[in-house]
Design an enzyme around this catalytic site. Structure first.
Site, short mmCIF file in Angstrom:
data_model
loop_
_atom_site.label_atom_id
_atom_site.label_comp_id
_atom_site.label_asym_id
_atom_site.label_seq_id
_atom_site.Cartn_x
_atom_site.Cartn_y
_atom_site.Cartn_z
N SER A 143 0.81 -1.00 0.16
CA SER A 143 -0.20 0.08 0.11
C SER A 143 0.99 1.43 -0.04
CB SER A 143 -0.78 0.01 1.31
OG SER A 143 -1.48 1.12 1.50
N TYR A 156 -1.23 -0.51 10.44
CA TYR A 156 -1.39 -0.74 8.92
C TYR A 156 -0.33 -0.16 8.31
CZ TYR A 156 -3.71 -1.00 4.32
OH TYR A 156 -4.03 -1.07 3.19
N1 LIG Z 1 -8.75 -0.27 -0.62
C1 LIG Z 1 -7.81 0.44 -0.48
O1 LIG Z 1 -7.86 1.73 -0.51
C2 LIG Z 1 -6.54 -0.18 -0.42
C3 LIG Z 1 -5.37 0.55 -0.68
C4 LIG Z 1 -3.96 -0.11 -0.56
C5 LIG Z 1 -3.91 -1.44 -0.52
N2 LIG Z 1 -5.01 -2.06 -0.35
C6 LIG Z 1 -4.80 -3.51 -0.13
O2 LIG Z 1 -5.46 -4.03 -1.04
C7 LIG Z 1 -5.65 -5.46 -0.61
C8 LIG Z 1 -7.40 -5.91 -0.59
O3 LIG Z 1 -8.01 -4.94 0.04
P1 LIG Z 1 -9.67 -4.41 -0.58
O4 LIG Z 1 -9.27 -2.94 -0.48
O5 LIG Z 1 -10.05 -4.92 -1.63
O6 LIG Z 1 -10.28 -4.86 1.06
P2 LIG Z 1 -11.50 -5.73 1.20
O7 LIG Z 1 -11.82 -5.84 2.44
O8 LIG Z 1 -12.69 -5.46 0.16
O9 LIG Z 1 -11.04 -7.20 0.71
C9 LIG Z 1 -10.02 -7.89 1.72
C10 LIG Z 1 -10.12 -9.40 1.54
O10 LIG Z 1 -9.21 -10.06 2.20
C11 LIG Z 1 -9.85 -11.12 2.96
N3 LIG Z 1 -9.04 -11.48 4.27
C12 LIG Z 1 -8.97 -10.74 5.50
N4 LIG Z 1 -8.20 -11.20 6.39
C13 LIG Z 1 -7.88 -12.40 5.72
C14 LIG Z 1 -7.16 -13.55 6.34
N5 LIG Z 1 -6.73 -13.56 7.63
N6 LIG Z 1 -7.15 -14.64 5.35
C15 LIG Z 1 -7.55 -14.70 4.12
N7 LIG Z 1 -8.30 -13.69 3.57
C16 LIG Z 1 -8.56 -12.59 4.50
C17 LIG Z 1 -11.24 -10.37 3.23
O11 LIG Z 1 -12.09 -11.78 3.57
C18 LIG Z 1 -11.42 -9.82 2.23
O12 LIG Z 1 -12.14 -10.62 1.22
C19 LIG Z 1 -5.50 -5.59 0.97
O13 LIG Z 1 -4.11 -6.17 1.29
C20 LIG Z 1 -5.49 -4.08 1.26
O14 LIG Z 1 -4.59 -3.86 2.52
C21 LIG Z 1 -6.18 -1.64 -0.30
#
Ligand SMILES: NC(=O)c1ccc[n+]([C@@H]2O[C@H](COP(=O)([O-])OP(=O)(O)OC[C@H]3O[C@@H](n4cnc5c(N)ncnc54)[C@H](O)[C@@H]3O)[C@@H](O)[C@H]2O)c1
Length: 248
Positions: A143, A156
């Site tokens: 991220s 985070y």
């Molecule tokens: N949304 C943003 O703005 C953003 C920005 C930068 C990075 N990210 C990263 O992108 C990735 C996806 O995030 P997102 O925004 O799609 O969120 P989201 O919450 O929609 O998806 C996250 C997924 O991870 C799964 N998950 C959580 N804990 C878990 C575990 N212990 N084992 C297996 N699966 C698990 C959840 O069930 C969910 O389906 C993450 O790593 C997040 O940190 C997101």
């Protein structure tokens, strides 16, 4: 060669980005897709409406913080498809809103269990098969929070910084085995991670992105690149896709 005919596993295939990655990879004629998430409903939502032949998809409910469960996902790919070319470690959790002194040990430990040990477990599980194949691409979702300092989100930020360095260390460690390890640093796209934020907070975050908030589909090109031979000379990289967030 693109990602066609590759066997690709995604940990954290549910949710916003996991769903977009699954749709992208499934459109690239993979030899096999193994989709995994801790949440069965989230995984089902990802699979619903996929156009790929159901025969080339395996699913598994798995918690990335548990090495044996991650190892079982990799084993599923090997048993069903005979190899594992690409492993995407995408699962992640936000941390509670609070300053460092107000967060609990459990807040910190949960962030490390999922956001750091998840990618560590992914690498530990994938490397034996990829070393045997003498090839493989491991892609970690980090991220911009790992590149810039935010208040009220220290676990985070710190865990995502660890993911960026993990990709570098693993890249150096496994280059001679033919395994590349990279990460992607997204800026903000709305997902379940933001459901508790008030509209004013979302507007403030959007205002820090010169190109505005992104969509999960804005990220998939970076993953496709890292999964394909087009990136054969790219390892240890943190590819920033953030609408300009980290530029100032
Ligand atoms: N949304 C943003 O703005 C953003 C920005 C930068 C990075 N990210 C990263 O992108 C990735 C996806 O995030 P997102 O925004 O799609 O969120 P989201 O919450 O929609 O998806 C996250 C997924 O991870 C799964 N998950 C959580 N804990 C878990 C575990 N212990 N084992 C297996 N699966 C698990 C959840 O069930 C969910 O389906 C993450 O790593 C997040 O940190 C997101």
């Amino acid at each position: 060669m693109g990602t066609e005919q590759r066997v690709i596993a995604i940990l954290g295939a549910g949710g916003a980005l996991g769903g977009a990655l699954t749709r992208q990879f499934s459109s690239e004629s993979p030899a096999g897709l193994v989709l995994s998430d801790i949440s069965a409903p989230s995984l089902e939502a990802t699979i619903a409406g996929l156009s790929v032949d159901g025969a080339s998809i395996e699913t598994a409910v798995a918690d990335v913080s548990d090495f044996q469960q991650v190892e079982a996902v990799v084993a599923r790919a090997l048993e069903r498809f005979g190899r594992l070319d690409v492993l995407v470690s995408n699962a992640g959790v936000p941390s509670p809103n609070g300053r460092i002194h107000n967060l609990t040990a459990e807040d910190w430990e949960r962030a490390f269990r999922v956001n750091v040990m998840g990618p560590v477990n992914a690498i530990r599980a994938a490397v034996p098969a990829m070393r045997t194949q003498e090839s493989g691409s491991i892609i970690l979702t980090a991220s911009v929070a790992g590149l810039t300092a935010w208040t009220h989100a220290s676990p985070y930020c710190v865990t995502k910084a660890a993911v960026i360095h993990l990709a570098k260390v693993a890249a150096v460690e496994y280059a001679s085995d033919g395994i590349r390890v990279n990460c992607v640093c997204p800026g903000t796209f709305l997902s379940a991670m933001h459901v508790d934020l008030p509209p004013a907070a979302i507007d403030a975050i959007a205002g820090k992105h010169p190109l505005g908030l992104g969509m999960p589909t804005d990220l998939v090109g970076a993953y496709s690149y890292l999964a394909s031979d087009a990136s054969r000379w790219t390892t240890g990289s943190a590819i920033v896709v953030d609408g300009g967030y980290a530029a100032p």
